[in-house]
Write a protein that holds these residues in place. Structure first.
Motif, mmCIF file in Angstrom:
data_model
loop_
_atom_site.group_PDB
_atom_site.id
_atom_site.type_symbol
_atom_site.label_atom_id
_atom_site.label_comp_id
_atom_site.label_asym_id
_atom_site.label_seq_id
_atom_site.Cartn_x
_atom_site.Cartn_y
_atom_site.Cartn_z
ATOM 1 N N ALA A 26 93.742 -12.143 -13.108
ATOM 2 C CA ALA A 26 93.319 -10.742 -13.109
ATOM 3 C C ALA A 26 92.519 -10.417 -11.849
ATOM 4 O O ALA A 26 92.690 -9.340 -11.253
ATOM 5 C CB ALA A 26 92.502 -10.441 -14.352
ATOM 6 N N GLN A 27 91.658 -11.349 -11.429
ATOM 7 C CA GLN A 27 90.872 -11.125 -10.219
ATOM 8 C C GLN A 27 91.777 -11.077 -8.994
ATOM 9 O O GLN A 27 91.591 -10.238 -8.097
ATOM 10 C CB GLN A 27 89.834 -12.228 -10.049
ATOM 11 C CG GLN A 27 88.713 -12.169 -11.054
ATOM 12 C CD GLN A 27 87.787 -13.373 -10.967
ATOM 13 O OE1 GLN A 27 88.059 -14.320 -10.240
ATOM 14 N NE2 GLN A 27 86.705 -13.330 -11.728
ATOM 15 N N LYS A 28 92.760 -11.969 -8.932
ATOM 16 C CA LYS A 28 93.681 -11.996 -7.795
ATOM 17 C C LYS A 28 94.492 -10.705 -7.723
ATOM 18 O O LYS A 28 94.669 -10.120 -6.643
ATOM 19 C CB LYS A 28 94.611 -13.196 -7.928
ATOM 20 C CG LYS A 28 95.524 -13.384 -6.752
ATOM 21 C CD LYS A 28 96.358 -14.641 -6.892
ATOM 22 C CE LYS A 28 97.277 -14.819 -5.706
ATOM 23 N NZ LYS A 28 98.078 -16.048 -5.791
ATOM 24 N N GLU A 69 93.586 -3.709 -4.378
ATOM 25 C CA GLU A 69 92.638 -3.076 -3.465
ATOM 26 C C GLU A 69 93.127 -3.169 -2.023
ATOM 27 O O GLU A 69 93.015 -2.213 -1.256
ATOM 28 C CB GLU A 69 91.259 -3.730 -3.604
ATOM 29 C CG GLU A 69 90.571 -3.406 -4.908
ATOM 30 C CD GLU A 69 89.294 -4.209 -5.113
ATOM 31 O OE1 GLU A 69 88.912 -4.985 -4.209
ATOM 32 O OE2 GLU A 69 88.690 -4.069 -6.187
ATOM 33 N N GLU A 70 93.675 -4.343 -1.638
ATOM 34 C CA GLU A 70 94.181 -4.511 -0.274
ATOM 35 C C GLU A 70 95.369 -3.582 -0.009
ATOM 36 O O GLU A 70 95.473 -3.000 1.069
ATOM 37 C CB GLU A 70 94.586 -5.969 -0.030
ATOM 38 C CG GLU A 70 93.411 -6.913 0.096
ATOM 39 C CD GLU A 70 93.837 -8.356 0.318
ATOM 40 O OE1 GLU A 70 95.053 -8.630 0.383
ATOM 41 O OE2 GLU A 70 92.954 -9.213 0.415
ATOM 42 N N ILE A 71 96.249 -3.451 -0.987
ATOM 43 C CA ILE A 71 97.408 -2.577 -0.818
ATOM 44 C C ILE A 71 96.963 -1.129 -0.704
ATOM 45 O O ILE A 71 97.448 -0.366 0.139
ATOM 46 C CB ILE A 71 98.406 -2.769 -1.979
ATOM 47 C CG1 ILE A 71 99.054 -4.150 -1.875
ATOM 48 C CG2 ILE A 71 99.466 -1.683 -1.984
ATOM 49 C CD1 ILE A 71 99.870 -4.540 -3.104
ATOM 50 N N LYS A 72 96.007 -0.744 -1.547
ATOM 51 C CA LYS A 72 95.517 0.643 -1.529
ATOM 52 C C LYS A 72 94.841 0.975 -0.204
ATOM 53 O O LYS A 72 95.014 2.066 0.335
ATOM 54 C CB LYS A 72 94.541 0.845 -2.689
ATOM 55 C CG LYS A 72 94.221 2.285 -2.987
ATOM 56 C CD LYS A 72 93.272 2.381 -4.155
ATOM 57 C CE LYS A 72 94.018 2.957 -5.329
ATOM 58 N NZ LYS A 72 93.125 3.210 -6.467
ATOM 59 N N SER A 73 94.087 0.028 0.345
ATOM 60 C CA SER A 73 93.382 0.290 1.599
ATOM 61 C C SER A 73 94.274 0.099 2.817
ATOM 62 O O SER A 73 93.897 0.488 3.923
ATOM 63 C CB SER A 73 92.150 -0.623 1.713
ATOM 64 O OG SER A 73 92.556 -1.978 1.839
#
Length: 87
Positions: free
Chosen positions: A55-57, A63-67
């Motif tokens: 879940a953390q991964k 978050e990386e994809i969104k940013s």
């Protein structure tokens, strides 16, 4: 010639059917499904951190994809595909 119906008028043809339905309803017991998890399975579930790590991964990747900072390692993807199809 005279045809008489012997007792037909006094018999309800659906009477037996109604009685059998009532008997079936009274005999039927409410059955429910049960599930039992063994103590070993409960232990494995409690000690496993796989779900929380995953879940953390996933959250980090989202978050990386969104940013827009997520970078695909094409060499690693190609190697994994090659290893998968070579099997």
């Amino acid at each position: 010639m005279k045809i008489t119906s012997f007792g037909v008028n006094s018999i309800n043809p659906y009477n037996k059917q109604q009685k059998s339905l009532k008997a079936a309803e009274s005999k039927s017991t409410v059955s429910t499904d049960k599930i039992e998890i063994s103590s070993a399975a409960k232990e494995m579930s409690a000690s496993s951190t796989y779900n929380s790590e995953r879940a953390q991964k996933i959250q980090k990747l989202k978050e990386e994809i969104k940013s827009g900072t997520y970078q695909v390692d094409s060499r690693r993807v190609a190697e994994d595909m090659f290893n998968y199809y070579r099997k």
